[in-house]
Design a protein around this motif. Structure first.
Motif, PDB file in Angstrom:
ATOM      1  N   MET A   1     -17.885 -34.589  -9.229  1.00  0.00           N
ATOM      2  CA  MET A   1     -17.256 -34.587 -10.551  1.00  0.00           C
ATOM      3  C   MET A   1     -17.562 -33.266 -11.245  1.00  0.00           C
ATOM      4  O   MET A   1     -18.709 -32.833 -11.288  1.00  0.00           O
ATOM      5  CB  MET A   1     -17.835 -35.761 -11.358  1.00  0.00           C
ATOM      6  N   ARG A  36      -9.325 -37.622 -22.691  1.00  0.00           N
ATOM      7  CA  ARG A  36      -9.127 -37.779 -21.243  1.00  0.00           C
ATOM      8  C   ARG A  36      -8.390 -36.573 -20.684  1.00  0.00           C
ATOM      9  O   ARG A  36      -7.432 -36.106 -21.286  1.00  0.00           O
ATOM     10  CB  ARG A  36      -8.278 -39.030 -20.957  1.00  0.00           C
ATOM     11  N   VAL A  55      -8.004 -57.389 -15.964  1.00  0.00           N
ATOM     12  CA  VAL A  55      -9.295 -56.709 -16.026  1.00  0.00           C
ATOM     13  C   VAL A  55      -9.567 -55.984 -14.704  1.00  0.00           C
ATOM     14  O   VAL A  55      -9.964 -54.809 -14.679  1.00  0.00           O
ATOM     15  CB  VAL A  55     -10.427 -57.715 -16.336  1.00  0.00           C
ATOM     16  N   ARG A  58      -7.403 -52.904 -14.484  1.00  0.00           N
ATOM     17  CA  ARG A  58      -7.820 -51.769 -15.316  1.00  0.00           C
ATOM     18  C   ARG A  58      -9.049 -51.072 -14.743  1.00  0.00           C
ATOM     19  O   ARG A  58      -9.139 -49.846 -14.744  1.00  0.00           O
ATOM     20  CB  ARG A  58      -8.093 -52.247 -16.744  1.00  0.00           C
ATOM     21  N   VAL A  59      -9.989 -51.862 -14.269  1.00  0.00           N
ATOM     22  CA  VAL A  59     -11.220 -51.245 -13.771  1.00  0.00           C
ATOM     23  C   VAL A  59     -10.949 -50.476 -12.472  1.00  0.00           C
ATOM     24  O   VAL A  59     -11.489 -49.381 -12.261  1.00  0.00           O
ATOM     25  CB  VAL A  59     -12.335 -52.307 -13.618  1.00  0.00           C
ATOM     26  N   HIS A  62      -9.118 -47.197 -13.330  1.00  0.00           N
ATOM     27  CA  HIS A  62     -10.048 -46.202 -13.860  1.00  0.00           C
ATOM     28  C   HIS A  62     -10.803 -45.518 -12.724  1.00  0.00           C
ATOM     29  O   HIS A  62     -10.947 -44.296 -12.713  1.00  0.00           O
ATOM     30  CB  HIS A  62     -11.025 -46.906 -14.804  1.00  0.00           C
ATOM     31  N   ARG A  63     -11.282 -46.318 -11.758  1.00  0.00           N
ATOM     32  CA  ARG A  63     -12.026 -45.764 -10.636  1.00  0.00           C
ATOM     33  C   ARG A  63     -11.127 -44.868  -9.769  1.00  0.00           C
ATOM     34  O   ARG A  63     -11.475 -43.749  -9.420  1.00  0.00           O
ATOM     35  CB  ARG A  63     -12.609 -46.917  -9.807  1.00  0.00           C
ATOM     36  N   ARG A  66     -10.061 -41.501 -11.139  1.00  0.00           N
ATOM     37  CA  ARG A  66     -11.127 -40.506 -11.047  1.00  0.00           C
ATOM     38  C   ARG A  66     -11.368 -40.051  -9.613  1.00  0.00           C
ATOM     39  O   ARG A  66     -12.012 -39.049  -9.378  1.00  0.00           O
ATOM     40  CB  ARG A  66     -12.412 -41.056 -11.681  1.00  0.00           C
ATOM     41  N   PHE A 150     -16.935 -57.209  -6.477  1.00  0.00           N
ATOM     42  CA  PHE A 150     -17.116 -56.030  -5.643  1.00  0.00           C
ATOM     43  C   PHE A 150     -17.855 -54.924  -6.379  1.00  0.00           C
ATOM     44  O   PHE A 150     -17.947 -54.921  -7.603  1.00  0.00           O
ATOM     45  CB  PHE A 150     -15.758 -55.520  -5.143  1.00  0.00           C
ATOM     46  N   SER A 151     -18.355 -54.009  -5.567  1.00  0.00           N
ATOM     47  CA  SER A 151     -18.934 -52.777  -6.102  1.00  0.00           C
ATOM     48  C   SER A 151     -17.817 -51.745  -6.154  1.00  0.00           C
ATOM     49  O   SER A 151     -17.112 -51.532  -5.165  1.00  0.00           O
ATOM     50  CB  SER A 151     -20.057 -52.298  -5.191  1.00  0.00           C
ATOM     51  N   LEU A 152     -17.661 -51.105  -7.311  1.00  0.00           N
ATOM     52  CA  LEU A 152     -16.585 -50.117  -7.438  1.00  0.00           C
ATOM     53  C   LEU A 152     -16.759 -48.974  -6.454  1.00  0.00           C
ATOM     54  O   LEU A 152     -15.775 -48.474  -5.908  1.00  0.00           O
ATOM     55  CB  LEU A 152     -16.566 -49.567  -8.861  1.00  0.00           C
ATOM     56  N   ALA A 153     -17.994 -48.572  -6.221  1.00  0.00           N
ATOM     57  CA  ALA A 153     -18.224 -47.464  -5.293  1.00  0.00           C
ATOM     58  C   ALA A 153     -17.750 -47.850  -3.891  1.00  0.00           C
ATOM     59  O   ALA A 153     -17.147 -47.036  -3.182  1.00  0.00           O
ATOM     60  CB  ALA A 153     -19.707 -47.107  -5.278  1.00  0.00           C
TER      61      ALA A 153
ATOM     62  N   ASP B  87     -20.050 -56.326  -8.630  1.00  0.00           N
ATOM     63  CA  ASP B  87     -21.261 -56.576  -7.867  1.00  0.00           C
ATOM     64  C   ASP B  87     -21.904 -55.222  -7.555  1.00  0.00           C
ATOM     65  O   ASP B  87     -21.332 -54.173  -7.849  1.00  0.00           O
ATOM     66  CB  ASP B  87     -20.904 -57.324  -6.564  1.00  0.00           C
ATOM     67  N   GLU B  89     -23.840 -51.783  -7.326  1.00  0.00           N
ATOM     68  CA  GLU B  89     -24.212 -50.762  -8.299  1.00  0.00           C
ATOM     69  C   GLU B  89     -23.408 -50.877  -9.588  1.00  0.00           C
ATOM     70  O   GLU B  89     -23.901 -50.540 -10.667  1.00  0.00           O
ATOM     71  CB  GLU B  89     -24.073 -49.358  -7.691  1.00  0.00           C
ATOM     72  N   SER B  90     -22.171 -51.367  -9.500  1.00  0.00           N
ATOM     73  CA  SER B  90     -21.360 -51.505 -10.714  1.00  0.00           C
ATOM     74  C   SER B  90     -21.994 -52.527 -11.657  1.00  0.00           C
ATOM     75  O   SER B  90     -22.097 -52.298 -12.870  1.00  0.00           O
ATOM     76  CB  SER B  90     -19.942 -51.952 -10.358  1.00  0.00           C
TER      77      SER B  90
END
Lengths: 170, 354
Positions: A1, A36, A55, A58-59, A62-63, A66, A150-153, B87, B89-90
């Protein structure tokens, strides 16, 4: 980033700071979002998200934005089929439990060549606790299955991997 | 007072009451719309920043400092809608961001209104720390079922199998929940909860509905050691639903060692048990004698059992024997043809390879 100004600051700057979430003193909260950046148009890989949960949409948007992906969100299977032809995506992320035409049917039609590119990278998405959905998804030749929560990463890594492996990936 | 006056007074009274009722309804509607608008405005203001926290572009430690005290509750509610979906790290980032606001949720645990206590339990389940779990376990015995249900879900989401026994013991309060919902919740604990699920499944002192849910959870978790107990329960006297749950478990997790327990149920007077026994036997036994038993079930008096037998033959790779049966005119032949057609396996001509 790349280096960016801090998102949050206290005290709040002037209300005309141009933030998309210009909280300022409105409502008593003191933080303010920075402006932004406008995403570059538009040779980015495209991701179609088909999910009736706003929801989640949107999340993920956003991820993915980026991550340098162009994102389109639809809320049901019918619109997903339309967007597969009109958008058209590099990767599609489809909720298995969509209203009308469910995610499995979207996948089946894609693989049958009825809509979109048969080799489209398509990941399904569903809630944890029902492995049968995952098994069924892979039996229908899904490229991946994202389990919620879930984890966004992790989702980001999976979708970017699919985008890299897509035919004619840009 | 004449009758006319009485009617007049009544009419005036009714009109006044209707007017008051309408005015109240309008006021409530306006109040509700205003609350919705305020909530939407707050969400529009907070959500972009929250999203930046989630993707790592904003410092979680700074986020909560921006809220005035009266917004702690709504901010936690907004965060909880995200926590449900996140879930790893988020979720860790979100919990860290909201940690300074959690005292508000902990205070609500002692509220008089059950809906507020349930909200507190839900928020602490999503965003709380390990230190909040004993309070969640205590809430399982809250006098309000609403709070107890919220506590059950919250505890399951922690995936801390140390609370599995407590949750299983409380399941009797949730009679309105379906087996699938309870099993899904129990599955959230993961394999570390399997011993607790096994104990409940095998115990005759536990309510049948709870044992069935535990069997379903064990099946979904793929816990192979459960097959032995399942064989014993399927073969023992008891409720049909519990024995059927044991057979479903055996179908997915059993092996030849459990086939003898299943085999006896092929002749059960209960349609439900015969159906699940046929399905399980087809899945776990490669014995030619069992194949003949399953083929015999194509003639079962129950069409559901017959169709399940045909599907069992297909799923266990015995398509050739089913195709061989497809040519005749009786019930087993019709069932064989139907199953082959449904599976997209058109019955082959005599002599062709299967």
């Amino acid at each position: 980033m790349s280096a960016r100004p801090p998102l949050l600051s206290r005290p709040a700057p002037a209300p005309d700071a141009g933030g998309t979430a210009s909280g300022g003193r409105a409502g008593g909260d003191v933080w303010v979002a920075r402006p932004r950046p406008t995403p570059p148009a538009d040779d980015r890989p495209r991701v179609l998200i088909a999910d009736d949960d706003g929801v989640t949409g949107r999340v993920l948007r956003h991820r993915f934005e980026r991550d340098g992906l162009a994102v389109e969100i639809v809320a049901d299977g019918i619109d997903a089929l339309a967007s597969l032809a009109a958008f058209p995506p590099t990767v599609a992320l489809i909720n298995v439990a969509l209203a009308g035409v469910d995610g499995f049917e979207v996948l089946r039609r894609v693989r049958a060549g009825d809509v979109g590119a048969p080799a489209l990278r398509l990941a399904l998405m569903g809630w944890a606790g029902n492995d049968a959905l995952i098994v069924r998804g892979f039996a229908l030749d899904a490229d991946d299955f994202i389990v919620r929560p879930f984890s966004l990463a992790e989702v980001s890594a999976r979708i970017r991997r699919l985008a890299r492996r897509a035919p004619h990936a840009r | 007072m004449t009758a006319f006056h009485l009617v007049l007074v009544l009419l005036v009274g009714v009109t006044v009451c209707a007017g008051l009722f309408a005015a109240t309804a309008l006021l409530l509607h306006a109040w509700s719309a205003r609350a919705d608008a305020r909530r939407a405005a707050r969400t529009a203001r907070w959500e972009p920043v929250l999203l930046d926290v989630l993707v790592g572009e904003a410092d979680p430690a700074v986020f909560a400092e921006g809220f005035v005290r009266r917004h702690h509750g709504p901010a936690l509610e907004l965060a909880a809608t995200y926590a449900l979906r996140l879930d790893g790290e988020s979720l860790t980032r979100l919990s860290a961001a909201m940690a300074p606001l959690l005292p508000r949720a902990r205070a609500l645990l002692h509220a008089r209104r059950p809906d507020r206590r349930a909200t507190a339990v839900r928020l602490l389940g999503f965003l709380g720390t390990d230190a909040d779990r004993p309070a969640l376990a205590l809430a399982l015995s809250d006098r309000s079922p609403l709070v107890a249900m919220a506590a059950a879900r919250a505890l399951a989401r922690t995936q801390d199998a140390g609370y599995a026994d407590a949750l299983i013991a409380a399941l009797g309060r949730f009679e309105t929940w379906g087996t699938n919902a309870v099993a899904s919740m129990l599955t959230l604990f993961g394999l570390p909860a399997a011993p607790a699920l096994m104990r409940a499944f095998a115990s005759a002192d536990v309510p049948s509905a709870t044992r069935i849910a535990c069997a379903e959870a064990l099946r979904r978790l793929g816990y192979l050691p459960a097959a032995g107990d399942a064989a014993a329960i399927a073969g023992a006297a008891g409720g049909v639903e519990l024995r059927a749950a044991a057979l479903r478990l055996l179908r997915d997790l059993g092996g030849p060692a459990e086939a003898s327990a299943v085999r006896t149920l092929i002749e059960s007077p209960s349609d439900v048990l015969r159906l699940h026994a046929v399905s399980a036997l087809a899945a776990i036994s490669q014995d030619p004698g069992d194949a003949a038993r399953i083929e015999h079930a194509l003639s079962d008096a129950s069409p559901w059992v017959a169709q399940r037998a045909a599907r069992g033959l297909i799923e266990s790779g015995r398509v050739a024997s089913l195709r061989a049966l497809a040519g005749g005119a009786g019930q087993p032949h019709r069932v064989a043809r139907q199953a082959l057609a449904e599976a997209g396996l058109v019955a082959s001509e005599p002599g062709s390879p299967s």
